[in-house]
Design an enzyme around this catalytic site. Structure first.
Site, PDB file in Angstrom:
ATOM      1  N   GLY A  89     -16.135   0.191 -15.291  1.00 24.71           N
ATOM      2  CA  GLY A  89     -14.739   0.112 -14.958  1.00 24.71           C
ATOM      3  C   GLY A  89     -14.661  -1.266 -13.613  1.00 24.71           C
ATOM      4  CB  THR A  90     -16.525  -2.681 -11.356  1.00 23.42           C
ATOM      5  OG1 THR A  90     -16.916  -4.025 -10.479  1.00 23.42           O
ATOM      6  CG2 THR A  90     -18.025  -2.300 -12.189  1.00 23.42           C
TER       7      THR A  90
ATOM      8  CE1 TYR B  18      -3.833  -3.099   0.653  1.00 23.64           C
ATOM      9  CE2 TYR B  18      -4.174  -1.520  -0.200  1.00 23.64           C
ATOM     10  CZ  TYR B  18      -4.173  -2.995  -0.554  1.00 23.64           C
ATOM     11  OH  TYR B  18      -4.645  -3.866  -0.483  1.00 23.64           O
TER      12      TYR B  18
ATOM     13  CB  VAL C  14      -8.555   1.605  -2.312  1.00 25.66           C
ATOM     14  CG1 VAL C  14      -9.246   0.779  -1.427  1.00 25.66           C
ATOM     15  CG2 VAL C  14      -7.230   1.458  -2.928  1.00 25.66           C
ATOM     16  CG  ASP C  15      -8.843   6.467  -7.360  1.00 27.12           C
ATOM     17  OD1 ASP C  15      -8.765   5.574  -7.929  1.00 27.12           O
ATOM     18  OD2 ASP C  15      -9.264   6.886  -7.311  1.00 27.12           O
TER      19      ASP C  15
ATOM     20  CD  GLN D  43     -15.987  -3.132  -6.938  1.00 26.13           C
ATOM     21  OE1 GLN D  43     -15.275  -4.035  -6.585  1.00 26.13           O
ATOM     22  NE2 GLN D  43     -17.035  -2.524  -8.355  1.00 26.13           N
TER      23      GLN D  43
ATOM     24  CG  HIS E 129     -13.800  -2.846  -1.646  1.00 28.00           C
ATOM     25  ND1 HIS E 129     -13.378  -3.304  -2.838  1.00 28.00           N
ATOM     26  CD2 HIS E 129     -14.857  -3.581  -1.500  1.00 28.00           C
ATOM     27  CE1 HIS E 129     -14.450  -4.469  -3.514  1.00 28.00           C
ATOM     28  NE2 HIS E 129     -15.227  -4.650  -2.024  1.00 28.00           N
TER      29      HIS E 129
HETATM   30  N1  APR Z   1     -12.310   1.995 -19.104  1.00 27.96           N
HETATM   31  C1  APR Z   1     -13.676   1.036 -18.554  1.00 27.96           C
HETATM   32  N2  APR Z   1     -13.414   0.373 -18.084  1.00 27.96           N
HETATM   33  C2  APR Z   1     -11.999  -0.148 -18.148  1.00 27.96           C
HETATM   34  C3  APR Z   1     -10.645  -0.179 -18.875  1.00 27.96           C
HETATM   35  C4  APR Z   1     -10.850   1.357 -18.867  1.00 27.96           C
HETATM   36  N3  APR Z   1     -10.420   2.873 -19.486  1.00 27.96           N
HETATM   37  N4  APR Z   1     -10.150  -0.725 -18.731  1.00 27.96           N
HETATM   38  C5  APR Z   1     -10.324  -1.764 -18.134  1.00 27.96           C
HETATM   39  N5  APR Z   1     -11.976  -1.518 -17.982  1.00 27.96           N
HETATM   40  C6  APR Z   1     -13.023  -2.710 -17.037  1.00 27.96           C
HETATM   41  C7  APR Z   1     -12.328  -4.308 -17.619  1.00 27.96           C
HETATM   42  O1  APR Z   1     -12.541  -4.019 -18.715  1.00 27.96           O
HETATM   43  C8  APR Z   1     -12.695  -4.462 -16.522  1.00 27.96           C
HETATM   44  O2  APR Z   1     -14.341  -4.901 -16.471  1.00 27.96           O
HETATM   45  O3  APR Z   1     -12.518  -2.513 -15.846  1.00 27.96           O
HETATM   46  C9  APR Z   1     -12.521  -3.698 -15.001  1.00 27.96           C
HETATM   47  C10 APR Z   1     -11.812  -4.158 -14.386  1.00 27.96           C
HETATM   48  O4  APR Z   1     -11.898  -5.123 -13.333  1.00 27.96           O
HETATM   49  P1  APR Z   1     -10.697  -5.319 -11.862  1.00 27.96           P
HETATM   50  O5  APR Z   1      -9.560  -5.296 -12.797  1.00 27.96           O
HETATM   51  O6  APR Z   1     -11.563  -6.689 -11.837  1.00 27.96           O
HETATM   52  O7  APR Z   1     -11.511  -4.469 -11.213  1.00 27.96           O
HETATM   53  P2  APR Z   1     -12.285  -4.064 -10.166  1.00 27.96           P
HETATM   54  O8  APR Z   1     -13.351  -5.015 -11.094  1.00 27.96           O
HETATM   55  O9  APR Z   1     -12.636  -2.373  -9.751  1.00 27.96           O
HETATM   56  O10 APR Z   1     -11.774  -5.073  -9.006  1.00 27.96           O
HETATM   57  C11 APR Z   1     -12.984  -5.199  -7.471  1.00 27.96           C
HETATM   58  O11 APR Z   1     -11.353  -6.653  -6.202  1.00 27.96           O
HETATM   59  O12 APR Z   1      -8.845  -7.131  -5.105  1.00 27.96           O
HETATM   60  C12 APR Z   1     -10.635  -6.077  -5.297  1.00 27.96           C
HETATM   61  O13 APR Z   1     -11.040  -4.580  -3.702  1.00 27.96           O
HETATM   62  C13 APR Z   1     -10.053  -4.890  -5.417  1.00 27.96           C
HETATM   63  O14 APR Z   1     -11.549  -3.045  -5.551  1.00 27.96           O
HETATM   64  C14 APR Z   1     -10.935  -4.222  -6.560  1.00 27.96           C
HETATM   65  C15 APR Z   1     -12.436  -5.161  -6.542  1.00 27.96           C
END
Ligand code: APR
Length: 234
Positions: free
Chosen positions: A179-180, A54, A89-90, A87, A105
């Protein structure tokens, strides 16, 4: 009465600010084992490894800036009552001007003594404080003389703000998911609490697991997809 928008964001909204996602190719979890650096067992097994992870996140955040997607999300407040439930943490939503941000989170710039923030104290934030982009190392203690830990919800820990987030989603007229990968529960199930009348949109360049036919998927990166979303609202 302004219409309510609940914006549910993940790492993808910060990708264009240069902060890595977790599960894309080359993402954080390709290089680090989340069970070592982001779980409560990992914390008790090796505090230094977690603190270093972190410290690195904070150092990267110090160099990052909000992108156009964060700014367009913040601009929604001009015409709508907006709650961002992230979700991430930024602190990029806040730095872009969003004024109602719920961090499911936790927050990378915040720490607390490791023996606080539990069922007994009602998960209060009274022990939490913001260290900005500074490091926290083994031996750094809070006012109560106990080792400081990241104010992050580790894998294996409760998500104290989930009830608050559900209450926001239930009342929303529009749900926007940006973006998740919708892989991590309970956050990933949040949009399922939307009222039957709510419109639901997803902005993501990739396919994400969606179980509702009414969801409209804007298959673009966040900075582009947010422009389309704002056009749809007009
Ligand atoms: N614009 C929009 N979406 C995007 C971009 C972009 N430029 N680049 C990537 N993505 C999408 C990917 O297609 C994916 O669906 O963002 C998503 C990222 O997914 P993860 O990396 O799994 O991130 P997230 O869903 O936030 O993870 C959830 O997992 O590890 C834990 O606590 C951590 O908060 C995190 C949680």
């Amino acid at each position: 009465m302004k219409k309510r928008i609940a914006v549910l964001t993940g790492a993808g909204v910060s990708a264009e600010s240069g902060l890595g996602t977790y599960r894309d190719n080359g993402g954080l979890w390709d290089n680090y084992d989340p069970m070592e650096v982001a779980s409560i067992e990992g914390w008790y097994r090796n505090r230094k490894l977690v603190l270093d992870f972190y410290n690195m996140q904070r150092a990267k955040l110090a160099e990052a800036s909000p992108n156009e997607a964060h700014r367009l999300i913040a601009s929604l407040e001009n015409g709508y009552a907006v709650d961002v439930i992230t979700q991430n943490v930024d602190n990029l939503h806040e730095r872009a001007g969003s004024t109602h941000v719920v961090h499911l989170h936790g927050e990378a710039t915040k720490v607390r003594p490791e023996n606080t923030f539990n069922d007994e104290d009602g998960f209060s934030e009274k022990y939490v404080f913001d260290i900005g982009y500074e490091e926290v190392n083994p031996g750094d203690k809070g006012a109560n003389g106990v080792q400081l830990r990241p104010h992050i919800v580790f894998f294996g820990e409760a998500v104290p703000k989930m009830e608050q987030a559900i209450g926001i989603v239930e009342k929303a007229d529009i749900i926007l998911i940006v973006g998740t990968s919708l892989q991590v529960y309970p956050a990933a199930g949040l949009y399922r609490y939307a009222s039957p009348e709510a419109a639901i949109y997803v902005i993501d360049p990739a396919d994400v697991p969606l179980f509702e036919p009414r969801i409209r998927h804007i298959r673009k990166v966040a900075t582009e997809g947010m422009k389309d979303f704002i056009d749809i609202l007009k």
